[in-house]
Motif scaffolding. Structure first.
Motif, PDB file in Angstrom:
ATOM      1  N   THR A   1       2.669  -1.842   8.206  1.00  0.00           N
ATOM      2  CA  THR A   1       3.860  -1.944   7.356  1.00  0.00           C
ATOM      3  C   THR A   1       3.976  -3.339   6.741  1.00  0.00           C
ATOM      4  O   THR A   1       4.239  -3.473   5.544  1.00  0.00           O
ATOM      5  N   GLU A   2       3.769  -4.374   7.543  1.00  0.00           N
ATOM      6  CA  GLU A   2       3.884  -5.757   7.043  1.00  0.00           C
ATOM      7  C   GLU A   2       2.798  -6.052   6.008  1.00  0.00           C
ATOM      8  O   GLU A   2       3.063  -6.662   4.971  1.00  0.00           O
ATOM      9  N   LEU A   3       1.571  -5.643   6.270  1.00  0.00           N
ATOM     10  CA  LEU A   3       0.484  -5.905   5.318  1.00  0.00           C
ATOM     11  C   LEU A   3       0.686  -5.133   4.021  1.00  0.00           C
ATOM     12  O   LEU A   3       0.409  -5.658   2.932  1.00  0.00           O
ATOM     13  N   ASN A   4       1.160  -3.900   4.113  1.00  0.00           N
ATOM     14  CA  ASN A   4       1.463  -3.135   2.896  1.00  0.00           C
ATOM     15  C   ASN A   4       2.569  -3.808   2.089  1.00  0.00           C
ATOM     16  O   ASN A   4       2.510  -3.874   0.858  1.00  0.00           O
ATOM     17  N   PHE A   5       3.594  -4.312   2.774  1.00  0.00           N
ATOM     18  CA  PHE A   5       4.684  -5.013   2.098  1.00  0.00           C
ATOM     19  C   PHE A   5       4.156  -6.232   1.344  1.00  0.00           C
ATOM     20  O   PHE A   5       4.514  -6.462   0.194  1.00  0.00           O
ATOM     21  N   ARG A   6       3.286  -6.996   1.990  1.00  0.00           N
ATOM     22  CA  ARG A   6       2.747  -8.201   1.347  1.00  0.00           C
ATOM     23  C   ARG A   6       1.828  -7.850   0.185  1.00  0.00           C
ATOM     24  O   ARG A   6       1.780  -8.571  -0.806  1.00  0.00           O
ATOM     25  N   THR A   7       1.111  -6.750   0.279  1.00  0.00           N
ATOM     26  CA  THR A   7       0.249  -6.327  -0.823  1.00  0.00           C
ATOM     27  C   THR A   7       1.080  -5.827  -2.002  1.00  0.00           C
ATOM     28  O   THR A   7       0.808  -6.179  -3.151  1.00  0.00           O
ATOM     29  N   GLU A   8       2.092  -5.021  -1.721  1.00  0.00           N
ATOM     30  CA  GLU A   8       2.932  -4.472  -2.789  1.00  0.00           C
ATOM     31  C   GLU A   8       3.685  -5.565  -3.533  1.00  0.00           C
ATOM     32  O   GLU A   8       3.892  -5.480  -4.738  1.00  0.00           O
ATOM     33  N   ASN A   9       4.093  -6.600  -2.829  1.00  0.00           N
ATOM     34  CA  ASN A   9       4.836  -7.686  -3.454  1.00  0.00           C
ATOM     35  C   ASN A   9       3.916  -8.815  -3.915  1.00  0.00           C
ATOM     36  O   ASN A   9       4.382  -9.888  -4.275  1.00  0.00           O
ATOM     37  N   ARG A  10       2.620  -8.570  -3.845  1.00  0.00           N
ATOM     38  CA  ARG A  10       1.592  -9.530  -4.298  1.00  0.00           C
ATOM     39  C   ARG A  10       1.711 -10.863  -3.582  1.00  0.00           C
ATOM     40  O   ARG A  10       1.424 -11.917  -4.143  1.00  0.00           O
ATOM     41  N   LEU A  11       2.150 -10.841  -2.327  1.00  0.00           N
ATOM     42  CA  LEU A  11       2.191 -12.053  -1.522  1.00  0.00           C
ATOM     43  C   LEU A  11       0.810 -12.250  -0.915  1.00  0.00           C
ATOM     44  O   LEU A  11       0.341 -11.422  -0.147  1.00  0.00           O
ATOM     45  N   TYR A  12       0.142 -13.305  -1.268  1.00  0.00           N
ATOM     46  CA  TYR A  12      -1.204 -13.634  -0.810  1.00  0.00           C
ATOM     47  C   TYR A  12      -2.240 -12.622  -1.275  1.00  0.00           C
ATOM     48  O   TYR A  12      -3.277 -12.469  -0.666  1.00  0.00           O
ATOM     49  N   ALA A  13      -1.985 -11.915  -2.326  1.00  0.00           N
ATOM     50  CA  ALA A  13      -2.968 -10.972  -2.864  1.00  0.00           C
ATOM     51  C   ALA A  13      -3.880 -11.737  -3.814  1.00  0.00           C
ATOM     52  O   ALA A  13      -3.426 -12.394  -4.728  1.00  0.00           O
ATOM     53  N   GLN A  14      -5.196 -11.664  -3.583  1.00  0.00           N
ATOM     54  CA  GLN A  14      -6.135 -12.432  -4.397  1.00  0.00           C
ATOM     55  C   GLN A  14      -6.846 -11.590  -5.433  1.00  0.00           C
ATOM     56  O   GLN A  14      -7.202 -12.074  -6.484  1.00  0.00           O
ATOM     57  N   ALA A  15      -7.092 -10.352  -5.147  1.00  0.00           N
ATOM     58  CA  ALA A  15      -7.927  -9.532  -6.035  1.00  0.00           C
ATOM     59  C   ALA A  15      -7.123  -8.369  -6.588  1.00  0.00           C
ATOM     60  O   ALA A  15      -5.961  -8.193  -6.277  1.00  0.00           O
TER      61      ALA A  15
END
Length: 168
Positions: free
Chosen positions: A106-120
């Motif tokens: 859940t936490e990793l999905n949240f960070r990906t959806e909000n582009r937090l620390y998303a590089q690619a």
């Protein structure tokens, strides 16, 4: 026309105006301040540091490549943290037979959806760094890796203390 005699005060005021009429900006002091600021920024941003934790003893490595700044999962004796935020207790993970850790997913999905620390791009795998004690159980690490893969964090790096290469 005769020139009127000026008083002492009038002479001082006209002299003061003459000296200070062409005042300018002294750039030497300003340049010194900016030079110090530039050196400070260069020194402080020279290398990426992982957050230190007294609860974690990192394994050693002789790798030459410096890791890029990524999302960090820290594994302590009592909890799993993502960027310093507690996500789940270790005791509840070890008692479970589930392969995935729902709270971590859940936490990793949240960070990906909000582009937090998303590089690619979302189609490519994201990079993540796992910072765990050198003695963490394999079953726990396996669950964390499965949770990372489930959320498209497939470029996984393990944090380690860099040591000098031995002569071989």
């Amino acid at each position: 026309m005769s020139k009127a005699k000026l008083s002492g005060r009038s002479k001082r005021m006209s002299s003061f105006e003459g000296l200070h009429k062409h005042g300018g900006l002294n750039l030497v002091s300003l340049m010194d301040i900016f030079t110090i600021l530039v050196f400070f920024l260069l020194v402080s941003s020279g290398s990426q540091q992982l957050p230190s934790s007294k609860d974690i003893t990192l394994p050693t490595s002789v790798a030459d490549k410096v890791p890029q700044e990524t999302l960090i999962i820290s594994i302590t004796d009592s909890a799993v943290l993502v960027q310093g935020k507690k996500v789940v207790d270790i005791a509840s993970i070890q008692d479970s037979d589930e392969i995935l850790i729902d709270e971590l997913v859940t936490e990793l999905n949240f960070r990906t959806e909000n582009r937090l620390y998303a590089q690619a791009e979302p189609t490519e795998g994201q990079a993540i760094t796992i910072m765990g004690d050198e003695n963490i159980p394999y079953q726990l690490l396996r669950k964390i890796l499965a949770s990372c893969r489930q959320t498209n964090y497939t470029k996984i790096a393990f944090a380690a203390v860099q040591t000098a290469k031995g002569k071989g």
